[in-house]
Enzyme design. Structure first.
Site, short mmCIF file in Angstrom:
data_model
loop_
_atom_site.label_atom_id
_atom_site.label_comp_id
_atom_site.label_asym_id
_atom_site.label_seq_id
_atom_site.Cartn_x
_atom_site.Cartn_y
_atom_site.Cartn_z
CE1 TYR A 12 -82.56 -55.30 92.87
CE2 TYR A 12 -81.90 -53.06 92.29
CZ TYR A 12 -82.58 -53.93 93.11
OH TYR A 12 -83.29 -53.44 94.17
CB ILE A 13 -83.89 -53.00 87.09
CG1 ILE A 13 -83.25 -52.19 88.23
CG2 ILE A 13 -85.29 -52.48 86.80
CD1 ILE A 13 -82.90 -50.76 87.85
CE LYS A 85 -75.94 -51.72 88.87
NZ LYS A 85 -77.04 -52.10 89.72
CB SER A 125 -80.64 -42.44 85.96
OG SER A 125 -80.24 -41.97 87.22
CE1 TYR A 150 -75.51 -45.49 84.68
CE2 TYR A 150 -75.96 -43.72 86.24
CZ TYR A 150 -76.38 -44.85 85.56
OH TYR A 150 -77.66 -45.32 85.75
CE LYS A 154 -78.39 -45.12 82.42
NZ LYS A 154 -78.84 -46.30 81.69
CG PHE A 179 -86.52 -40.74 91.50
CD1 PHE A 179 -87.17 -40.69 90.26
CD2 PHE A 179 -86.08 -39.54 92.04
CE1 PHE A 179 -87.39 -39.49 89.60
CE2 PHE A 179 -86.31 -38.33 91.39
CZ PHE A 179 -86.96 -38.31 90.17
CG ASN A 200 -75.90 -47.75 94.47
OD1 ASN A 200 -75.71 -48.54 93.55
ND2 ASN A 200 -75.92 -46.45 94.28
NE ARG A 293 -71.63 -41.07 97.04
CZ ARG A 293 -72.46 -42.08 96.84
NH1 ARG A 293 -72.03 -43.33 96.94
NH2 ARG A 293 -73.74 -41.87 96.56
P1 NAD Z 1 -77.32 -54.39 86.25
O1 NAD Z 1 -75.87 -54.16 86.05
O2 NAD Z 1 -77.76 -55.30 87.32
O3 NAD Z 1 -77.99 -54.87 84.88
C1 NAD Z 1 -77.49 -54.51 83.62
C2 NAD Z 1 -77.37 -55.78 82.79
O4 NAD Z 1 -76.86 -55.45 81.51
C3 NAD Z 1 -76.39 -56.78 83.41
O5 NAD Z 1 -77.01 -58.04 83.48
C4 NAD Z 1 -75.22 -56.79 82.43
O6 NAD Z 1 -74.60 -58.05 82.38
C5 NAD Z 1 -75.89 -56.39 81.13
N1 NAD Z 1 -75.02 -55.73 80.15
C6 NAD Z 1 -74.19 -54.69 80.34
N2 NAD Z 1 -73.59 -54.35 79.19
C7 NAD Z 1 -74.07 -55.19 78.23
C8 NAD Z 1 -73.83 -55.35 76.86
N3 NAD Z 1 -72.98 -54.55 76.20
N4 NAD Z 1 -74.50 -56.30 76.18
C9 NAD Z 1 -75.37 -57.13 76.82
N5 NAD Z 1 -75.63 -57.03 78.14
C10 NAD Z 1 -74.98 -56.07 78.84
O7 NAD Z 1 -78.00 -52.95 86.43
P2 NAD Z 1 -79.47 -52.57 86.90
O8 NAD Z 1 -79.37 -51.97 88.25
O9 NAD Z 1 -80.40 -53.69 86.67
O10 NAD Z 1 -79.75 -51.39 85.89
C11 NAD Z 1 -80.42 -51.60 84.66
C12 NAD Z 1 -80.46 -50.28 83.89
O11 NAD Z 1 -81.10 -49.29 84.69
C13 NAD Z 1 -79.08 -49.72 83.56
O12 NAD Z 1 -79.14 -49.12 82.28
C14 NAD Z 1 -78.86 -48.66 84.62
O13 NAD Z 1 -78.01 -47.64 84.19
C15 NAD Z 1 -80.29 -48.14 84.80
N6 NAD Z 1 -80.48 -47.53 86.12
C16 NAD Z 1 -80.18 -48.25 87.25
C17 NAD Z 1 -80.33 -47.67 88.50
C18 NAD Z 1 -79.99 -48.44 89.74
O14 NAD Z 1 -79.84 -47.82 90.79
N7 NAD Z 1 -79.86 -49.75 89.72
C19 NAD Z 1 -80.80 -46.34 88.59
C20 NAD Z 1 -81.11 -45.65 87.42
C21 NAD Z 1 -80.96 -46.26 86.18
C1 UD1 Z 2 -76.27 -43.04 92.88
C2 UD1 Z 2 -75.61 -42.33 91.71
C3 UD1 Z 2 -76.67 -42.08 90.64
C4 UD1 Z 2 -77.33 -43.40 90.25
C5 UD1 Z 2 -77.91 -44.03 91.50
C6 UD1 Z 2 -78.53 -45.36 91.24
C7 UD1 Z 2 -73.75 -41.07 92.69
C8 UD1 Z 2 -73.21 -39.72 93.00
N1 UD1 Z 2 -75.01 -41.10 92.16
O1 UD1 Z 2 -77.29 -42.20 93.39
O2 UD1 Z 2 -76.07 -41.49 89.50
O3 UD1 Z 2 -78.35 -43.17 89.29
O4 UD1 Z 2 -76.87 -44.22 92.48
O5 UD1 Z 2 -77.57 -46.32 90.96
O6 UD1 Z 2 -73.10 -42.08 92.89
N2 UD1 Z 2 -74.71 -43.05 101.17
C9 UD1 Z 2 -74.03 -43.14 102.38
N3 UD1 Z 2 -73.12 -44.15 102.55
C10 UD1 Z 2 -72.86 -45.07 101.58
C11 UD1 Z 2 -73.56 -44.98 100.35
C12 UD1 Z 2 -74.45 -43.95 100.18
O7 UD1 Z 2 -74.26 -42.34 103.27
O8 UD1 Z 2 -72.01 -45.96 101.79
C13 UD1 Z 2 -75.72 -42.00 101.00
C14 UD1 Z 2 -75.44 -41.05 99.85
O9 UD1 Z 2 -74.67 -39.96 100.25
C15 UD1 Z 2 -76.87 -40.65 99.43
C16 UD1 Z 2 -77.71 -41.90 99.75
O10 UD1 Z 2 -76.93 -42.64 100.70
O11 UD1 Z 2 -77.34 -39.60 100.23
C17 UD1 Z 2 -77.98 -42.77 98.55
O12 UD1 Z 2 -76.75 -43.08 97.90
P1 UD1 Z 2 -76.66 -44.12 96.69
O13 UD1 Z 2 -77.36 -45.36 97.03
O14 UD1 Z 2 -75.23 -44.21 96.27
O15 UD1 Z 2 -77.51 -43.41 95.55
P2 UD1 Z 2 -77.39 -41.93 94.93
O16 UD1 Z 2 -76.16 -41.26 95.36
O17 UD1 Z 2 -78.68 -41.24 95.16
#
Ligand code: NAD
Ligand code: UD1
Length: 341
Positions: A12-13, A85, A125, A150, A154, A179, A200, A293
């Site tokens: 995704y990112i 993740k 994160s 998870y 990090k 964030f 999420n 939750r």
């Molecule tokens: P994502 O799952 O969409 O992307 C991660 C990618 O890594 C995927 O394409 C997956 O196939 C690949 N991958 C996983 N394990 C692998 C491995 N061993 N070797 C090669 N490829 C591998 O996740 P994202 O949302 O794009 O997140 C990217 C990074 O950002 C992650 O490290 C995640 O923990 C971090 N992050 C994400 C969020 C979020 O909310 N999306 C928030 C904070 C931090």
């Molecule tokens: C979550 C993860 C965090 C991670 C981040 C990004 C948890 C406890 N934390 O953060 O570690 O870095 O995602 O991937 O899972 N909510 C609802 N209904 C839902 C889903 C969420 O009300 O079905 C609320 C949650 O209570 C929260 C907000 O929406 O207040 C955001 O939730 P979410 O998108 O899961 O992110 P975080 O909990 O902030």
């Protein structure tokens, strides 16, 4: 033609970041094992950028693959997205999470060391702040032990990278603490493609809005926040992608450890987010109030001023932009990316 290795670049990112990197003149070299992404995203990157990114299907835990990449391309540094993740899943599968995230990062670092590649940007994160004493959260706040593998992974990786910097002061290590990334590319061609039931908030909302799920559960309405629901700092994925380009431009050549919050600097409640999505899709979205939750905190939002000052980067896109772009992606790709390309 700066070659940057992007681990997890089809995720995704990573995919949105690759696009912005190409547009900024970099050459991404993607390494991904497709455990949580699909090859179809590459076509979309090509369609939007006019360039087909270099793609290696492989695993960061496979040292020979990494060695081959570092031999084959003049890699200047790494943006390290690859990892698992899902918070809930990490509680059920701790070994898999530590193995992939922590051991995978160690293998990557070994290969970097051997190839004399000394620049890395790591996807951290806001979860590393745990339940902060106050908001907004600054980078100087203490990091706290996480309640799930998870989050713990990090923290461990941040620590490992800081230890590397300690003995190798010529390395450039940037920890970007995201964030809550949401939204999609404004074209509707790229977005988040969660498998199974989304954990999420925003993917869940769009799936309710489009009729794939019955209703949203709002987890808790008794938090000490203006409307009682949880408050988070939602950041558009395109702003986040631009944040990586800014970090490359301003910090990649500077040795040391650089830590930045990537957020907007303001929080929105669950109900405010829901309202923005109702506006974007043009109809009401069913929800029910549910218990809190486990592991959730009341408020989490950033002080984003350090990135503004040092990276000359600030989030530009509004909550309405996030909702509209998410909705466009969802309606134009109701099942996400196709399996076959
Ligand atoms: P994502 O799952 O969409 O992307 C991660 C990618 O890594 C995927 O394409 C997956 O196939 C690949 N991958 C996983 N394990 C692998 C491995 N061993 N070797 C090669 N490829 C591998 O996740 P994202 O949302 O794009 O997140 C990217 C990074 O950002 C992650 O490290 C995640 O923990 C971090 N992050 C994400 C969020 C979020 O909310 N999306 C928030 C904070 C931090
Ligand atoms: C979550 C993860 C965090 C991670 C981040 C990004 C948890 C406890 N934390 O953060 O570690 O870095 O995602 O991937 O899972 N909510 C609802 N209904 C839902 C889903 C969420 O009300 O079905 C609320 C949650 O209570 C929260 C907000 O929406 O207040 C955001 O939730 P979410 O998108 O899961 O992110 P975080 O909990 O902030």
């Amino acid at each position: 033609m700066s070659y940057i290795l992007i681990t997890g670049g089809t995720g995704y990112i990573g995919s949105h970041t690759c696009l912005q990197l190409i547009q900024a003149g970099y050459t991404p070299v993607i390494l991904d094992n497709f455990i949580n992404s699909k090859p179809a995203v590459l076509q979309r990157i090509t369609q939007l950028s006019g360039q087909t990114p270099i793609m290696i299907e492989g695993d960061i835990r496979h040292r020979p693959t990494l060695e081959k990449i570092f031999k084959q391309y003049p890699i200047e540094g790494v943006i390290h997205f690859a990892g698992l993740k899902a918070v809930g899943e990490s509680v059920q599968k701790p070994i898999e999470y530590y193995e992939n995230n922590v051991a995978g990062t160690l293998t990557l670092l070994e290969a970097m060391q051997q190839a004399q590649v000394k620049r890395i940007i790591f996807s951290s994160s806001a979860t590393v702040y745990g339940d902060p004493a106050s908001v907004p959260i600054r980078e100087s706040f203490p990091t706290l032990s996480a309640t799930n593998p998870y989050g713990q992974s990090k923290l461990m990786i941040e620590r490992i990278l800081q230890d590397v910097a300690h003995v190798s002061p010529d390395w450039s290590i940037t920890l970007l603490r995201y964030f809550n990334p949401v939204g999609a590319h404004p074209s509707g061609l790229m977005g988040e493609d969660p498998q199974g039931i989304p954990n999420n908030l925003t993917p869940y909302i769009t799936q309710v809005a489009i009729g794939r799920r019955e209703q949203l559960s709002v987890f808790g309405n008794d938090y000490p926040t203006p409307d009682g629901t949880g408050v988070r700092d939602y950041i558009h994925v395109m702003d986040l992608a631009d944040g990586h380009v800014a970090a490359l431009k301003h910090k990649f050549s500077e040795a040391g450890v650089h830590i930045y919050n990537l957020g907007t600097g303001r929080g929105y409640s669950v109900l405010e987010v829901l309202k923005a999505f109702e506006k974007a899709c043009g109809h009401s979205i069913r929800y029910q109030l549910s218990p809190r939750r486990a592991g959730d905190i009341a408020e989490c939002w950033s002080d984003a001023s350090k990135a503004a000052t040092e990276l000359h980067w600030q989030a530009q896109r509004s909550l309405d932009d996030m909702a509209q772009d998410c909705w466009r992606w969802q309606t134009e790709n109701p099942q996400g990316y196709p399996d076959n390309v």
